[in-house]
Design an enzyme around this catalytic site. Sequence first.
Site, PDB file in Angstrom:
ATOM      1  N   ARG A 101     114.291  98.614   6.673  1.00 38.05           N
ATOM      2  CA  ARG A 101     114.391  98.819   5.151  1.00 38.05           C
ATOM      3  C   ARG A 101     114.388  97.299   4.368  1.00 38.05           C
ATOM      4  O   ARG A 101     113.303  96.996   3.759  1.00 38.05           O
ATOM      5  CB  ARG A 101     116.013  99.310   4.832  1.00 38.05           C
ATOM      6  CG  ARG A 101     116.245  99.443   3.451  1.00 38.05           C
ATOM      7  CD  ARG A 101     116.546  98.329   2.441  1.00 38.05           C
ATOM      8  NE  ARG A 101     117.551  97.457   3.170  1.00 38.05           N
ATOM      9  CZ  ARG A 101     117.736  96.369   2.277  1.00 38.05           C
ATOM     10  NH1 ARG A 101     117.343  95.850   1.581  1.00 38.05           N
ATOM     11  NH2 ARG A 101     118.854  95.463   2.979  1.00 38.05           N
ATOM     12  N   ASP A 102     115.063  96.355   4.776  1.00 36.95           N
ATOM     13  CA  ASP A 102     114.948  95.017   4.131  1.00 36.95           C
ATOM     14  C   ASP A 102     113.758  94.312   4.723  1.00 36.95           C
ATOM     15  O   ASP A 102     113.059  93.475   3.877  1.00 36.95           O
ATOM     16  CB  ASP A 102     116.372  94.062   4.570  1.00 36.95           C
ATOM     17  CG  ASP A 102     116.628  92.837   3.852  1.00 36.95           C
ATOM     18  OD1 ASP A 102     115.803  92.906   2.738  1.00 36.95           O
ATOM     19  OD2 ASP A 102     117.734  92.430   3.784  1.00 36.95           O
ATOM     20  N   HIS A 122     124.969  88.818   6.778  1.00 41.08           N
ATOM     21  CA  HIS A 122     123.706  89.266   6.551  1.00 41.08           C
ATOM     22  C   HIS A 122     122.914  88.036   6.242  1.00 41.08           C
ATOM     23  O   HIS A 122     123.064  87.422   5.082  1.00 41.08           O
ATOM     24  CB  HIS A 122     123.629  90.205   5.562  1.00 41.08           C
ATOM     25  CG  HIS A 122     122.281  90.835   4.980  1.00 41.08           C
ATOM     26  ND1 HIS A 122     121.630  92.017   5.363  1.00 41.08           N
ATOM     27  CD2 HIS A 122     121.249  90.040   4.309  1.00 41.08           C
ATOM     28  CE1 HIS A 122     120.688  92.352   4.951  1.00 41.08           C
ATOM     29  NE2 HIS A 122     120.118  91.023   4.235  1.00 41.08           N
ATOM     30  N   HIS A 152     119.460  85.693   5.522  1.00 42.22           N
ATOM     31  CA  HIS A 152     118.059  85.588   5.595  1.00 42.22           C
ATOM     32  C   HIS A 152     117.853  84.003   6.021  1.00 42.22           C
ATOM     33  O   HIS A 152     118.827  83.205   6.054  1.00 42.22           O
ATOM     34  CB  HIS A 152     117.524  85.643   4.402  1.00 42.22           C
ATOM     35  CG  HIS A 152     117.356  87.206   3.868  1.00 42.22           C
ATOM     36  ND1 HIS A 152     116.208  88.022   4.002  1.00 42.22           N
ATOM     37  CD2 HIS A 152     118.249  88.012   3.508  1.00 42.22           C
ATOM     38  CE1 HIS A 152     116.555  89.116   3.706  1.00 42.22           C
ATOM     39  NE2 HIS A 152     117.771  89.175   3.207  1.00 42.22           N
ATOM     40  N   CYS A 193     113.482  89.575   0.092  1.00 41.58           N
ATOM     41  CA  CYS A 193     113.804  90.400  -1.090  1.00 41.58           C
ATOM     42  C   CYS A 193     113.121  90.537  -2.182  1.00 41.58           C
ATOM     43  O   CYS A 193     112.455  89.379  -2.682  1.00 41.58           O
ATOM     44  CB  CYS A 193     115.263  90.336  -1.723  1.00 41.58           C
ATOM     45  SG  CYS A 193     115.645  91.334  -3.012  1.00 41.58           S
ATOM     46  N   ASN A 247     115.124  88.222   7.215  1.00 42.75           N
ATOM     47  CA  ASN A 247     116.330  88.349   7.843  1.00 42.75           C
ATOM     48  C   ASN A 247     116.238  87.370   9.093  1.00 42.75           C
ATOM     49  O   ASN A 247     115.202  87.621   9.613  1.00 42.75           O
ATOM     50  CB  ASN A 247     116.742  89.683   8.098  1.00 42.75           C
ATOM     51  CG  ASN A 247     117.269  90.512   6.890  1.00 42.75           C
ATOM     52  OD1 ASN A 247     116.397  91.209   6.592  1.00 42.75           O
ATOM     53  ND2 ASN A 247     118.154  90.508   6.453  1.00 42.75           N
TER      54      ASN A 247
HETATM   55  P1  HMG Z   1     117.046 100.850 -14.394  1.00 39.88           P
HETATM   56  O1  HMG Z   1     115.664 100.892 -14.856  1.00 39.88           O
HETATM   57  O2  HMG Z   1     118.356 100.199 -15.041  1.00 39.88           O
HETATM   58  O3  HMG Z   1     117.454 102.202 -14.189  1.00 39.88           O
HETATM   59  O4  HMG Z   1     117.137 100.623 -12.951  1.00 39.88           O
HETATM   60  P2  HMG Z   1     117.944 103.947 -15.223  1.00 39.88           P
HETATM   61  O5  HMG Z   1     118.893 104.530 -14.719  1.00 39.88           O
HETATM   62  O6  HMG Z   1     117.764 103.082 -16.424  1.00 39.88           O
HETATM   63  O7  HMG Z   1     116.587 104.645 -14.807  1.00 39.88           O
HETATM   64  C1  HMG Z   1     115.257 104.335 -15.105  1.00 39.88           C
HETATM   65  C2  HMG Z   1     114.201 105.033 -14.391  1.00 39.88           C
HETATM   66  O8  HMG Z   1     114.306 104.985 -12.956  1.00 39.88           O
HETATM   67  C3  HMG Z   1     114.374 106.625 -14.518  1.00 39.88           C
HETATM   68  O9  HMG Z   1     113.090 107.171 -14.404  1.00 39.88           O
HETATM   69  C4  HMG Z   1     115.250 106.918 -13.534  1.00 39.88           C
HETATM   70  O10 HMG Z   1     115.145 108.327 -13.217  1.00 39.88           O
HETATM   71  C5  HMG Z   1     114.904 106.320 -12.358  1.00 39.88           C
HETATM   72  P3  HMG Z   1     112.067 107.302 -15.701  1.00 39.88           P
HETATM   73  O11 HMG Z   1     112.727 108.431 -16.374  1.00 39.88           O
HETATM   74  O12 HMG Z   1     111.691 106.019 -16.398  1.00 39.88           O
HETATM   75  O13 HMG Z   1     110.881 108.257 -15.112  1.00 39.88           O
HETATM   76  N1  HMG Z   1     115.778 106.167 -11.225  1.00 39.88           N
HETATM   77  C6  HMG Z   1     115.638 106.358  -9.955  1.00 39.88           C
HETATM   78  N2  HMG Z   1     114.500 106.897  -9.252  1.00 39.88           N
HETATM   79  C7  HMG Z   1     114.656 107.013  -8.131  1.00 39.88           C
HETATM   80  N3  HMG Z   1     115.790 106.473  -7.381  1.00 39.88           N
HETATM   81  C8  HMG Z   1     117.032 106.067  -7.968  1.00 39.88           C
HETATM   82  C9  HMG Z   1     116.863 105.936  -9.447  1.00 39.88           C
HETATM   83  N4  HMG Z   1     117.499 105.651 -10.482  1.00 39.88           N
HETATM   84  C10 HMG Z   1     116.942 105.374 -11.500  1.00 39.88           C
HETATM   85  N5  HMG Z   1     117.948 105.710  -7.397  1.00 39.88           N
HETATM   86  C11 HMG Z   1     117.925 100.662 -10.445  1.00 39.88           C
HETATM   87  C12 HMG Z   1     118.276 100.797 -12.125  1.00 39.88           C
HETATM   88  C13 HMG Z   1     119.106 100.154  -9.827  1.00 39.88           C
HETATM   89  C14 HMG Z   1     117.666 102.091 -10.270  1.00 39.88           C
HETATM   90  C15 HMG Z   1     116.836  99.887 -10.294  1.00 39.88           C
HETATM   91  O14 HMG Z   1     116.837  98.405 -10.773  1.00 39.88           O
HETATM   92  C16 HMG Z   1     116.372  99.750  -8.768  1.00 39.88           C
HETATM   93  O15 HMG Z   1     115.844 100.723  -8.237  1.00 39.88           O
HETATM   94  N6  HMG Z   1     116.509  98.423  -8.283  1.00 39.88           N
HETATM   95  C17 HMG Z   1     116.027  98.421  -6.824  1.00 39.88           C
HETATM   96  C18 HMG Z   1     116.443  96.997  -6.205  1.00 39.88           C
HETATM   97  C19 HMG Z   1     116.030  97.236  -4.984  1.00 39.88           C
HETATM   98  O16 HMG Z   1     115.928  98.133  -4.002  1.00 39.88           O
HETATM   99  N7  HMG Z   1     116.439  95.932  -4.568  1.00 39.88           N
HETATM  100  C20 HMG Z   1     116.103  95.322  -3.095  1.00 39.88           C
HETATM  101  C21 HMG Z   1     117.039  95.899  -2.197  1.00 39.88           C
HETATM  102  S1  HMG Z   1     118.692  94.847  -2.359  1.00 39.88           S
HETATM  103  C22 HMG Z   1     118.488  93.664  -1.211  1.00 39.88           C
HETATM  104  O17 HMG Z   1     117.125  93.568  -0.552  1.00 39.88           O
HETATM  105  C23 HMG Z   1     119.603  92.787  -0.760  1.00 39.88           C
HETATM  106  C24 HMG Z   1     120.278  92.981   0.663  1.00 39.88           C
HETATM  107  O18 HMG Z   1     119.161  93.106   1.618  1.00 39.88           O
HETATM  108  C25 HMG Z   1     121.265  91.924   0.732  1.00 39.88           C
HETATM  109  C26 HMG Z   1     120.803  90.700   0.561  1.00 39.88           C
HETATM  110  O19 HMG Z   1     119.915  90.118   1.342  1.00 39.88           O
HETATM  111  O20 HMG Z   1     121.079  90.080  -0.228  1.00 39.88           O
HETATM  112  C27 HMG Z   1     121.029  94.395   0.622  1.00 39.88           C
HETATM  113 MG    MG Z   2     118.584  91.239   2.559  1.00 38.00          MG
END
Ligand code: HMG
Ligand code: MG
Length: 303
Positions: free
Chosen positions: A16-17, A208, A210, A241, A250
């Site tokens: 995933r990450d 966690h 990086h 990310c 990571n």
């Molecule tokens: P948004 O645009 O504010 O969401 O995004 P919304 O609720 O307004 O929806 C907009 C559109 O997205 C709509 O579709 C929804 O249906 C769709 P449209 O009508 O425009 O066609 N939608 C989705 N589709 C699929 N799955 C969903 C979903 N939710 C809404 N779950 C949202 C908000 C959170 C969805 C967006 O910002 C997003 O997907 N962000 C992803 C961020 C991400 O994955 N980042 C990487 C992971 S975090 C990370 O790596 C850190 C970590 O490793 C720890 C660290 O290292 O810090 C964990």
């Molecule tokens: Mg991470």
Amino acid sequence: MASLPSKVTIVDVGPRDGLQNEKQMIPAEVKVELVDRLTDAGLPAIEVTSFVSPKWVPQMADGSEVMARIRRKPGVVYSVLVPNMKGFEAALPTQPDEIVVFGAASEAFSQKNINCSIAESIERFRPVVAAARERGIHVRGAISCALGCPYQGEVKPEAVGYVAKLMKEIGVQHCGVADTIGVGTPHATQAAMEAALKHYDLADVSGHFHDTYGQAIGNIYACLEMGISTFDTSVAGLGGCPYAKGATGNVATEDVLYLMQGLGIDTGIDLAKVVAIGQWISGVLGRKAYARAGNAIAAKLAA
Ligand code: HMG
Ligand code: MG
């Protein structure tokens, strides 16, 4: 000498990450093979995919397919990230053992990563956590930018404590403290961990890291000294990310396993197998593994 934990749980977050940040689209087949090989190497927990917007992170759009095709070993925890109810509803049929809700200790990063404030993110998580717990699915929380933010700079331990408290209040069972951009050093890490430990038991806090600034191994050791015994790592040091420019992957699973082996700490994982997986996946991605111990062991075996 400080007494360190005798056992450590390693969660490989590479599928995933690690892979979420790859520009080239990786076939589901490769993702499935990666998870299956990590299972075979003895990983007790694997972060498989995320159910986020495919517009935001296209690489994870095949999460359902990957979850359906992996070969599960009983007792291994297969987790997925979900940011909201839509993600939870998509994840549910794939029967994850654990879901991960991900917030941030920095307002700026929260906006960039999940498009809402910290307070709003907690309100989005609340029904997700309740629905998961009702079904007996374990809920982990991740606190990004716990040691620094690419947009906001410094992040204070109080900010980590604040998010940990909010997560605890809505029923999140485990608190992952994440150094998203790898800027933390050991004492800062201990301060962030202390802040989380005000709200969570020792067994329910993980690190966690990086490895952007090469501090992850030092930070993990600093956590071990505090008795923390769960760490996220990524085979071959995959990742980064998409919303933290310049942040590398990571800390490599191989490097952490080498550390644990040297410290006499049991992980139940076969280091040689993980080294082979790291070399294989790096080859698939067309580059050298970001795993110091992994590359050294592989070179020795090849000689
Ligand atoms: P948004 O645009 O504010 O969401 O995004 P919304 O609720 O307004 O929806 C907009 C559109 O997205 C709509 O579709 C929804 O249906 C769709 P449209 O009508 O425009 O066609 N939608 C989705 N589709 C699929 N799955 C969903 C979903 N939710 C809404 N779950 C949202 C908000 C959170 C969805 C967006 O910002 C997003 O997907 N962000 C992803 C961020 C991400 O994955 N980042 C990487 C992971 S975090 C990370 O790596 C850190 C970590 O490793 C720890 C660290 O290292 O810090 C964990
Ligand atoms: Mg991470």
